[in-house]
Design an enzyme around this catalytic site. Sequence first.
Site, PDB file in Angstrom:
ATOM      1  N   ASN A  13      -0.185  10.818   9.542  1.00 30.44           N
ATOM      2  CA  ASN A  13      -1.503  11.462   9.521  1.00 30.44           C
ATOM      3  C   ASN A  13      -1.822  12.108  10.863  1.00 30.44           C
ATOM      4  O   ASN A  13      -2.444  13.169  10.918  1.00 30.44           O
ATOM      5  CB  ASN A  13      -2.587  10.450   9.143  1.00 30.44           C
ATOM      6  CG  ASN A  13      -2.769  10.338   7.644  1.00 30.44           C
ATOM      7  OD1 ASN A  13      -3.021  11.322   6.963  1.00 30.44           O
ATOM      8  ND2 ASN A  13      -2.622   9.128   7.124  1.00 30.44           N
ATOM      9  N   LYS A  60      -7.856  -8.921  21.782  1.00 28.91           N
ATOM     10  CA  LYS A  60      -8.510  -7.727  21.252  1.00 28.91           C
ATOM     11  C   LYS A  60      -9.632  -7.255  22.163  1.00 28.91           C
ATOM     12  O   LYS A  60      -9.857  -6.048  22.314  1.00 28.91           O
ATOM     13  CB  LYS A  60      -9.055  -7.996  19.847  1.00 28.91           C
ATOM     14  CG  LYS A  60      -9.683  -6.750  19.205  1.00 28.91           C
ATOM     15  CD  LYS A  60      -9.962  -6.946  17.735  1.00 28.91           C
ATOM     16  CE  LYS A  60     -11.129  -7.838  17.473  1.00 28.91           C
ATOM     17  NZ  LYS A  60     -11.511  -7.850  16.035  1.00 28.91           N
ATOM     18  N   ASN A 102     -12.268   6.472   9.065  1.00 33.52           N
ATOM     19  CA  ASN A 102     -10.970   5.885   8.730  1.00 33.52           C
ATOM     20  C   ASN A 102     -10.459   6.534   7.452  1.00 33.52           C
ATOM     21  O   ASN A 102     -11.250   6.969   6.610  1.00 33.52           O
ATOM     22  CB  ASN A 102     -11.127   4.376   8.509  1.00 33.52           C
ATOM     23  CG  ASN A 102      -9.816   3.712   8.113  1.00 33.52           C
ATOM     24  OD1 ASN A 102      -8.804   3.860   8.791  1.00 33.52           O
ATOM     25  ND2 ASN A 102      -9.830   2.975   7.008  1.00 33.52           N
ATOM     26  N   HIS A 104      -8.227   5.604   4.140  1.00 31.49           N
ATOM     27  CA  HIS A 104      -7.738   4.421   3.422  1.00 31.49           C
ATOM     28  C   HIS A 104      -6.981   4.873   2.175  1.00 31.49           C
ATOM     29  O   HIS A 104      -7.433   5.774   1.463  1.00 31.49           O
ATOM     30  CB  HIS A 104      -8.918   3.531   3.028  1.00 31.49           C
ATOM     31  CG  HIS A 104      -8.504   2.266   2.342  1.00 31.49           C
ATOM     32  ND1 HIS A 104      -7.973   1.194   3.030  1.00 31.49           N
ATOM     33  CD2 HIS A 104      -8.517   1.907   1.031  1.00 31.49           C
ATOM     34  CE1 HIS A 104      -7.693   0.224   2.167  1.00 31.49           C
ATOM     35  NE2 HIS A 104      -8.006   0.634   0.953  1.00 31.49           N
TER      36      HIS A 104
END
Length: 214
Positions: A13, A60, A102, A104
């Site tokens: 992508n 994280k 996003n 998906h």
Amino acid sequence: MNIAIFVSGRGSNLEAILKAKKQGFLDSNFYVISNNQNAKALDIAKHYDTASFYFEPKPKSLFEENALRLLKEKNIDFIVLAGFMAILSKDFIKEYPHKIINIHPSLLPAFKGINVHKRVIESGAKFSGATVHFVTEEIDAGCIIAQAITPIDQEDTETTLEQKVLNLEHKLLPQVIKWIEQGRVFIKDKKAYVKDAKYGSYPFNPELEWVNNP
């Protein structure tokens, strides 16, 4: 516009986005951020002379701290998650409200989460597709901006379905980014819309406007 693209894997992508930039369809300055130092996406960024950065994924909190520092330094306006295999914290998301999208590989709200194509095939569903949505604290639950659909054949496997959906993603995501560049994406009554877009089309809804989209 300055846009950060978060990646973790092969970067197909990402390549679709950078190709669209090279072809003159997209105008933004892109910066690539990865939590995987071996991601092929980093090689793709290098191939397209696009600045890329790697930050350790754990803990994280440190990854997000480093990423946020870079986002501020580069005056990032928008964030695109393109194959980013990590969940952003609510504190991170609050830094960019309605500024993170996003892609998906399903027709949300169906089949949220991971292992999507396997679950779709096992379910006996007759259609699948791709969704671009805003990112919220709840996984894969933000306002849907655009979707693309593909029928599922009896012979389809997890692998063949994945490729079908990827082909849709590579067209859908650059188009949504273009609409964002144009300031046409907005939220009303907890739903996302694209101003002056043509709705009710197939297989992309809204209809794509990029005539040179491969």
